[in-house]
Each structure stands twice: as C-alpha cells, then as structure tokens.
Design an enzyme around this catalytic site. Structure first.
Site, PDB file in Angstrom:
ATOM      1  N   ASN A   1       0.845  -1.188   0.000  1.00 53.17           N
ATOM      2  CA  ASN A   1       0.000   0.000   0.000  1.00 53.17           C
ATOM      3  C   ASN A   1       0.885   1.243   0.000  1.00 53.17           C
ATOM      4  O   ASN A   1       2.106   1.145  -0.049  1.00 53.17           O
ATOM      5  CB  ASN A   1      -0.951  -0.012   1.206  1.00 53.17           C
ATOM      6  CG  ASN A   1      -0.217  -0.124   2.522  1.00 53.17           C
ATOM      7  OD1 ASN A   1       0.564   0.744   2.891  1.00 53.17           O
ATOM      8  ND2 ASN A   1      -0.447  -1.229   3.240  1.00 53.17           N
ATOM      9  N   ARG A   2       0.273   2.410   0.071  1.00 55.78           N
ATOM     10  CA  ARG A   2       1.000   3.668  -0.131  1.00 55.78           C
ATOM     11  C   ARG A   2       1.568   4.268   1.163  1.00 55.78           C
ATOM     12  O   ARG A   2       2.077   5.380   1.152  1.00 55.78           O
ATOM     13  CB  ARG A   2       0.082   4.699  -0.793  1.00 55.78           C
ATOM     14  CG  ARG A   2      -0.427   4.269  -2.154  1.00 55.78           C
ATOM     15  CD  ARG A   2      -1.318   5.344  -2.767  1.00 55.78           C
ATOM     16  NE  ARG A   2      -1.961   4.907  -3.980  1.00 55.78           N
ATOM     17  CZ  ARG A   2      -1.395   4.935  -5.183  1.00 55.78           C
ATOM     18  NH1 ARG A   2      -0.164   5.410  -5.309  1.00 55.78           N
ATOM     19  NH2 ARG A   2      -2.052   4.511  -6.250  1.00 55.78           N
TER      20      ARG A   2
END
Length: 403
Positions: A209-210
C-alpha cells in the site's frame, strides 16, 4: 519551564525582525539564557546593538571578528544550545536550510546543531503559498525542524493573508510547552507499529500500500522525546529511526503480527499506526510468474489481525489504533474501536486534502470509548504526533497506573 535553558535565536532578513527583540525579552523573562546569531541582511532591519542590549550577550554575524580575528565557532554554538529558534525565518533562509547551503554563520550553526530546531516563517502570502516554499517547509519537517506556523493578517506588502510571523508570545509559549512535556512518559514502555507491509507473490512482485511510515515514526520520536522506552516494529520504509528508538524491521503482515505480539507482552501501551495488509497471497510462487496468454487469478487469504489480538490480551494496558476511511468514516472507526477493544482510535479520511499517505501533513479526529470526539485542523505530522501522544498520556493519567 525555560529557566536555565540555553536558547540560540537566529534572525534573518525580514521586516518581522523587529519582533525578535520582543522574543528575546520574553525568553529572558522566563529564565532562559539567550544568544543571538544574525545574517548580514538582518542588520538592515534591526541593529546588533539592540539585540546585544536585550540578550546581554555579543551578537554574532560573521565567522570571525574582523577587528581581532577571533573565531565564532558554529560548532560550539550548536553544542551550547538547548534549542535553536530561527525567527523570523525568511523564504530564502528556509530554502538554504532545506538544501544544506551553508553560506553564513546562521546556516552553518543550523547544520551543526544537536538540539531541537524551531523555525517561525515570515514572508508575504504569495511567497509562503508558493510550491517551492511549501516543498522546503515539508523537507524541513522531514528533517525534524519544528515549524511554528505563521498567522494570518495584514502584511508589510499591504495584502492580507497567511505569512505573518507568529507573535513572540506564541513562540515563547510553544517552547515552554515543548520543554514542559519532555519527560511525562518516563518509565513507560510503548510499542509502535509503522509503515506498510509487503506481501510477496513471487520473488519480484508483491502486494502493498502507499504508507510511507511518516506518522508512525513521528509518534515513536515524540514518545521517546517524552521519556518513554519505545520499540518500533516497522515495515519497509525509507526513514531514519528517531533517536533513542529501538527498531524491529519486518516485511510481511505475519512477521509484524509475531513481532508485535511478542513485544507487547512487556509494554504499558501500543500505538498501532502501521498500514497492515488485510489479505496476503494464498500461494507464494518461488519462481517469477511469466507472462502468458489470458488472465491469471491470485488467491488471497486473510491475515491475522494485530489490533484484535492485542485488544484481546491487553488487560489494563492502553491500546491506540488508526482508521483510514473513504466513506462512513466515524461509524466505521467507532465500530473498529469497540470491536478491537481499543482505548483510542485516530481517524484519517482520504476525503481530506493533505491527509493520509505520502504527505507530510495530516487531518485527524480522535475518538475514545466514552463517546468523545476531538477533531484537529491540517497540521504537520510531527505536531499531529504530539496531539496523539498527549491523548495517550491523558489515558495513563486517568488510569492512575504509576509509571
């Protein structure tokens, strides 16, 4: 709280330099010992004689005294100070700080400082809002500089907007609060999780994920600064660990689960800030999956829930969780708070500009088990960390559990 503190004040070339005189008087009134460094341009706005009289110390401008050749050591200044306050901090000086330019005594002292550094920006509203200035401020925040936000009002240009240097009284208060809370968590051992997890598909591909880990690392640093023993269980990030923080580096959700469960056994609290994968590939391919005709499917299995497990075993310990939501934000956050037996939950909404992943700021709402709700405006993540740790400290105070 400033009695006996050694405060170095840096003054740059800005119309707001006149406020530095009031700032120095305020610091001395609170018991601080003050020395002043000025840039050459700053002398066009306020005289060294004024600052020397108020600070009761000679003013330093150049690397050496042209009269007798006496050296003004930026190394010694950086070692002497308990805090370095650059006020006003012009756009030019902040740009140089952000990029490591060291072409005057004020800047070389900044690069040598071992103490906390504070900057109070002062400039016209368009200069402050410019993308370059905001990038430089973000870089300084990442480097650990505490930004004392400018106010809004009438500016020297005649325009009205954000860019006025914080009032001297506000800066003194900021410093007093910084030192006041410094050791209020001494004797506590606290677990922090941060960053993303990385769930491998094959030797070269993964699901992640970011998350950058910035919020979790800021919280770990704030806890350590306030005297706690901190163990940081971190996913893969490109951030230097805060001073005094022990780090356990992991990659997968499973590894983070195991490390967190083990560390939590000896902790008084945990702050679960990591963005942990909810699902992981059911099958790991030991060789790279080659491109082929048609689509492929990857099965996903549920990961073990760290927050739920720590909530199950926490007893009288304090547990702080995070929720990043895109819809029904508070409803979902409160459900998570109750379901996982958390004491506090910090809600981020991806609907808020400047919040979430990949930025140096955050917009948070903190919910507790008593139904209380506290919302905060956009702030840098270091300041948000302070707000979150304040709430954690208040939980300890209410519990009556001795440190």
């Amino acid at each position: 709280m400033l009695k006996g503190k050694k405060i170095l004040v840096g003054i740059t070339g800005s119309i707001a330099a006149y406020k530095a005189a009031i700032l120095v008087r305020g610091l001395i009134r609170e018991g601080a010992e003050v020395r002043v460094v000025m840039t050459r341009l700053a002398k066009e706005f306020i005289t060294p004689l004024t600052m020397a009289t108020l600070s009761k110390n000679p003013i330093l401008v150049d690397f050496f005294d042209p009269e007798d050749g006496r050296w003004n050591s930026h190394i010694s200044l950086g070692e002497w100070a308990d805090a370095y306050v650059i006020a006003p901090a012009s756009a030019n000086t902040m740009a140089k700080m952000a990029t490591g330019v060291a072409d005057n005594l004020l800047l070389t002292t900044y690069l040598s400082a071992r103490c906390p550094v504070f900057a109070a920006p002062a400039m016209d509203l368009d200069m402050f809002a410019h993308a370059a200035t905001q990038r430089n401020i973000a870089a300084l925040v990442r480097d650990g500089v505490h930004i004392i936000e400018p106010g809004e009002g009438e500016l020297a240009s005649g325009l009205t907007g954000k860019g006025r240097m914080a009032e001297p009284e506000e800066i003194v208060d900021f410093l007093m609060r910084f030192f006041e809370k410094k050791k209020d968590l001494a004797g506590r051992k606290i677990l922090v999780t941060a960053g993303p997890t990385l769930e491998p598909i094959d030797p070269v591909r993964f699901i992640s994920n970011r998350s950058t880990g910035k919020m979790g690392y800021a919280i770990a640093g704030e806890l350590a600064h306030r005297g706690a023993e901190v163990v940081l269980v971190s996913g893969p990030v490109n951030i230097k660990a805060p001073a005094g923080v022990g780090v356990i580096r992991v990659e997968t959700a499973g590894q983070m689960y195991e490390a967190s469960a083990e560390v939590f056994r000896e902790c008084d609290a945990a702050v679960l800030c990591a963005a942990v994968a909810d699902y992981t590939p059911s099958e790991y391919h030991p060789a790279k999956i080659k491109k082929q005709e048609g689509d492929i499917s990857i099965g996903l299995g549920k990961t073990r829930d760290i927050a739920a497990e720590l909530g199950r075993v926490k007893a009288d310990r304090i547990l702080v969780g995070f929720a990043l939501e895109t819809d029904n934000e508070e409803v979902n956050a409160r459900q998570k708070l109750e379901k996982k037996n958390l004491d506090l939950i910090v809600l981020n909404s991806l609907r808020d500009e400047g919040a979430g992943f990949g930025v140096d700021t955050n917009v948070i709402t903190i919910l507790d088990r008593g139904g209380n709700r506290d919302s905060y405006p956009l702030m840098d993540k270091l300041r948000a960390a302070g707000v979150i740790v304040d709430k954690l400290a208040a939980c300890f105070a209410r519990s009556g559990k001795n440190s």
